[in-house]
Design a protein around this motif. Structure first.
Motif, PDB file in Angstrom:
ATOM      1  N   ASN A  54       0.845  -1.195   0.000  1.00 15.76           N
ATOM      2  CA  ASN A  54       0.000   0.000   0.000  1.00 15.76           C
ATOM      3  C   ASN A  54       0.877   1.240   0.000  1.00 15.76           C
ATOM      4  O   ASN A  54       1.475   1.605   1.013  1.00 15.76           O
ATOM      5  N   PHE A  55       0.951   1.898  -1.138  1.00 17.81           N
ATOM      6  CA  PHE A  55       1.826   3.067  -1.294  1.00 17.81           C
ATOM      7  C   PHE A  55       1.379   4.220  -0.414  1.00 17.81           C
ATOM      8  O   PHE A  55       2.207   4.921   0.185  1.00 17.81           O
ATOM      9  N   PHE A  56       0.076   4.442  -0.318  1.00 17.43           N
ATOM     10  CA  PHE A  56      -0.454   5.559   0.466  1.00 17.43           C
ATOM     11  C   PHE A  56      -0.062   5.432   1.944  1.00 17.43           C
ATOM     12  O   PHE A  56       0.395   6.400   2.556  1.00 17.43           O
ATOM     13  N   LYS A  57      -0.202   4.241   2.507  1.00 17.07           N
ATOM     14  CA  LYS A  57       0.163   4.028   3.901  1.00 17.07           C
ATOM     15  C   LYS A  57       1.674   4.187   4.110  1.00 17.07           C
ATOM     16  O   LYS A  57       2.118   4.714   5.134  1.00 17.07           O
ATOM     17  N   SER A  58       2.448   3.745   3.155  1.00 11.09           N
ATOM     18  CA  SER A  58       3.901   3.881   3.263  1.00 11.09           C
ATOM     19  C   SER A  58       4.314   5.353   3.282  1.00 11.09           C
ATOM     20  O   SER A  58       5.194   5.749   4.044  1.00 11.09           O
ATOM     21  N   VAL A  59       3.667   6.161   2.442  1.00  4.29           N
ATOM     22  CA  VAL A  59       3.960   7.593   2.414  1.00  4.29           C
ATOM     23  C   VAL A  59       3.639   8.225   3.765  1.00  4.29           C
ATOM     24  O   VAL A  59       4.405   9.039   4.283  1.00  4.29           O
ATOM     25  N   LEU A  60       2.502   7.841   4.350  1.00  2.93           N
ATOM     26  CA  LEU A  60       2.124   8.382   5.648  1.00  2.93           C
ATOM     27  C   LEU A  60       3.130   7.989   6.722  1.00  2.93           C
ATOM     28  O   LEU A  60       3.512   8.821   7.561  1.00  2.93           O
ATOM     29  N   PHE A  61       3.573   6.739   6.699  1.00  2.49           N
ATOM     30  CA  PHE A  61       4.506   6.274   7.730  1.00  2.49           C
ATOM     31  C   PHE A  61       5.835   7.015   7.643  1.00  2.49           C
ATOM     32  O   PHE A  61       6.330   7.553   8.639  1.00  2.49           O
ATOM     33  N   PHE A  62       6.423   7.034   6.452  1.00  6.15           N
ATOM     34  CA  PHE A  62       7.730   7.678   6.317  1.00  6.15           C
ATOM     35  C   PHE A  62       7.632   9.186   6.505  1.00  6.15           C
ATOM     36  O   PHE A  62       8.594   9.824   6.956  1.00  6.15           O
ATOM     37  N   SER A  63       6.498   9.766   6.191  1.00  2.00           N
ATOM     38  CA  SER A  63       6.291  11.192   6.467  1.00  2.00           C
ATOM     39  C   SER A  63       6.279  11.444   7.974  1.00  2.00           C
ATOM     40  O   SER A  63       6.872  12.414   8.452  1.00  2.00           O
ATOM     41  N   SER A  64       5.598  10.568   8.717  1.00  2.00           N
ATOM     42  CA  SER A  64       5.553  10.723  10.176  1.00  2.00           C
ATOM     43  C   SER A  64       6.938  10.554  10.785  1.00  2.00           C
ATOM     44  O   SER A  64       7.303  11.282  11.713  1.00  2.00           O
ATOM     45  N   MET A  65       7.744   9.615  10.270  1.00  2.00           N
ATOM     46  CA  MET A  65       9.101   9.430  10.771  1.00  2.00           C
ATOM     47  C   MET A  65       9.957  10.660  10.485  1.00  2.00           C
ATOM     48  O   MET A  65      10.734  11.109  11.340  1.00  2.00           O
ATOM     49  N   LEU A  66       9.817  11.214   9.289  1.00  2.00           N
ATOM     50  CA  LEU A  66      10.605  12.388   8.920  1.00  2.00           C
ATOM     51  C   LEU A  66      10.226  13.602   9.759  1.00  2.00           C
ATOM     52  O   LEU A  66      11.102  14.318  10.268  1.00  2.00           O
ATOM     53  N   ILE A  67       8.932  13.834   9.907  1.00  2.00           N
ATOM     54  CA  ILE A  67       8.475  14.986  10.696  1.00  2.00           C
ATOM     55  C   ILE A  67       8.896  14.833  12.152  1.00  2.00           C
ATOM     56  O   ILE A  67       9.307  15.801  12.799  1.00  2.00           O
ATOM     57  N   LEU A  68       8.802  13.604  12.676  1.00  2.00           N
ATOM     58  CA  LEU A  68       9.196  13.363  14.067  1.00  2.00           C
ATOM     59  C   LEU A  68      10.666  13.667  14.275  1.00  2.00           C
ATOM     60  O   LEU A  68      11.045  14.320  15.263  1.00  2.00           O
ATOM     61  N   TYR A  69      11.504  13.230  13.341  1.00  2.00           N
ATOM     62  CA  TYR A  69      12.943  13.459  13.519  1.00  2.00           C
ATOM     63  C   TYR A  69      13.287  14.938  13.394  1.00  2.00           C
ATOM     64  O   TYR A  69      14.103  15.457  14.159  1.00  2.00           O
ATOM     65  N   ILE A  70      12.665  15.619  12.439  1.00  2.00           N
ATOM     66  CA  ILE A  70      12.925  17.052  12.285  1.00  2.00           C
ATOM     67  C   ILE A  70      12.472  17.820  13.529  1.00  2.00           C
ATOM     68  O   ILE A  70      13.132  18.752  13.983  1.00  2.00           O
ATOM     69  N   THR A  71      11.337  17.385  14.106  1.00  2.00           N
ATOM     70  CA  THR A  71      10.754  18.113  15.230  1.00  2.00           C
ATOM     71  C   THR A  71      11.521  17.928  16.528  1.00  2.00           C
ATOM     72  O   THR A  71      11.711  18.880  17.289  1.00  2.00           O
TER      73      THR A  71
END
Length: 268
Positions: free
Chosen positions: A36-53
């Motif tokens: 599921n590409f959509f779910k993968s985008v959401l997951f990696f987006s959350s990881m990226l935002i978490l690390y930046i934050t």
């Protein structure tokens, strides 16, 4: 010291980066066959935002003022968890061992506990204690994040409809919007009475992220911060981000449900 120099001196959190990479590897393994590409985008987006934050030098800006701190906290607890929950791979029917009532009780308890801990977190006396006990502070924040993931599950998870009907979900969403409000109002009350000093600017709290050579947070900014206005903005920012996240999460889930009910829907 200006902001640019201050951020340059901050370090990237490599331990957190390693943890997030390991979580990403586990996610890829668990969701490999799902595709599921959509779910993968959401997951990696959350990881990226978490690390930046919280893992990049930008995380230090969260302790310069009330408002930047609350925006940072709102991102960590009100934006990242919904993205993360929505990205979870769908369980097979054989793993659904819990009945609806225990699930509803567990999520409600998580919501209440999060609201209480989040409120206590921003009391000056709690901030002073957590500022000088890094291990307790990190454990406290980690527990808050876990509770945030659980409390967002009924609102945004694709499987939540198996345990919550439409009325129960609407009631849960309303309770969530109300129960988080005291933490937002805390800063507005500070501003109204104008009698509380800024705990984020105190010597103990600034040790979280500001080097010992920098004793005043105002020296990092080209302008002075009006504490009263800053407290107003902090409360309103957190309240607004939480309400926005609730609205977007609810609308997203409703849109997905409608698309699944149509004959030409695309599974998310």
């Amino acid at each position: 010291m200006n902001v640019e120099t201050f951020l340059f001196l901050q370090e990237w959190n490599m331990q957190l980066l390693l943890i997030l990479i390991c979580c990403s590897i586990v996610y890829v393994i668990l969701s490999w066959k799902k595709g599921n590409f959509f779910k993968s985008v959401l997951f990696f987006s959350s990881m990226l935002i978490l690390y930046i934050t919280i893992g990049s030098p930008l995380s230090a800006l969260g302790h310069i003022s009330f408002s930047t701190h609350m925006i940072q906290m709102s991102i960590v607890y009100f934006i990242i968890p919904p993205l993360l929950v929505r990205s979870f791979p769908k369980r097979s029917s054989s793993t659904k061992q819990f009945t609806a009532k225990p699930i509803r009780i567990m999520t409600m308890l998580a919501l209440i506990l999060f609201a209480v801990m989040f409120f206590l977190y921003h009391l000056p006396i709690t901030l002073q204690y957590l500022a000088v006990t890094p291990t307790v502070r990190r454990s406290y924040q980690f527990l808050l994040f876990l509770l945030a993931v659980v409390m967002w599950w009924p609102i945004i998870a694709s499987e939540a409809r198996e345990y919550f009907n439409k009325q129960q979900k609407q009631r849960y969403t309303f309770i969530s919007s109300m129960i988080i409000m005291p933490a937002c109002l805390l800063f507005i009350i500070y501003a109204l009475f104008d009698g509380a000093s800024n705990p984020l600017a105190s010597q103990a709290a600034t040790q979280w992220c500001i080097p010992a050579s920098t004793t005043q947070q105002n020296s990092l900014l080209p302008f002075s911060i009006n504490t009263k206005l800053d407290q107003w903005l902090a409360g309103l920012s957190m309240l607004g981000i939480h309400k926005m996240s609730l609205h977007v999460s609810s609308r997203m889930d409703e849109k997905v449900n409608k698309s699944k009910s149509s004959p030409r829907s695309i599974s998310l």
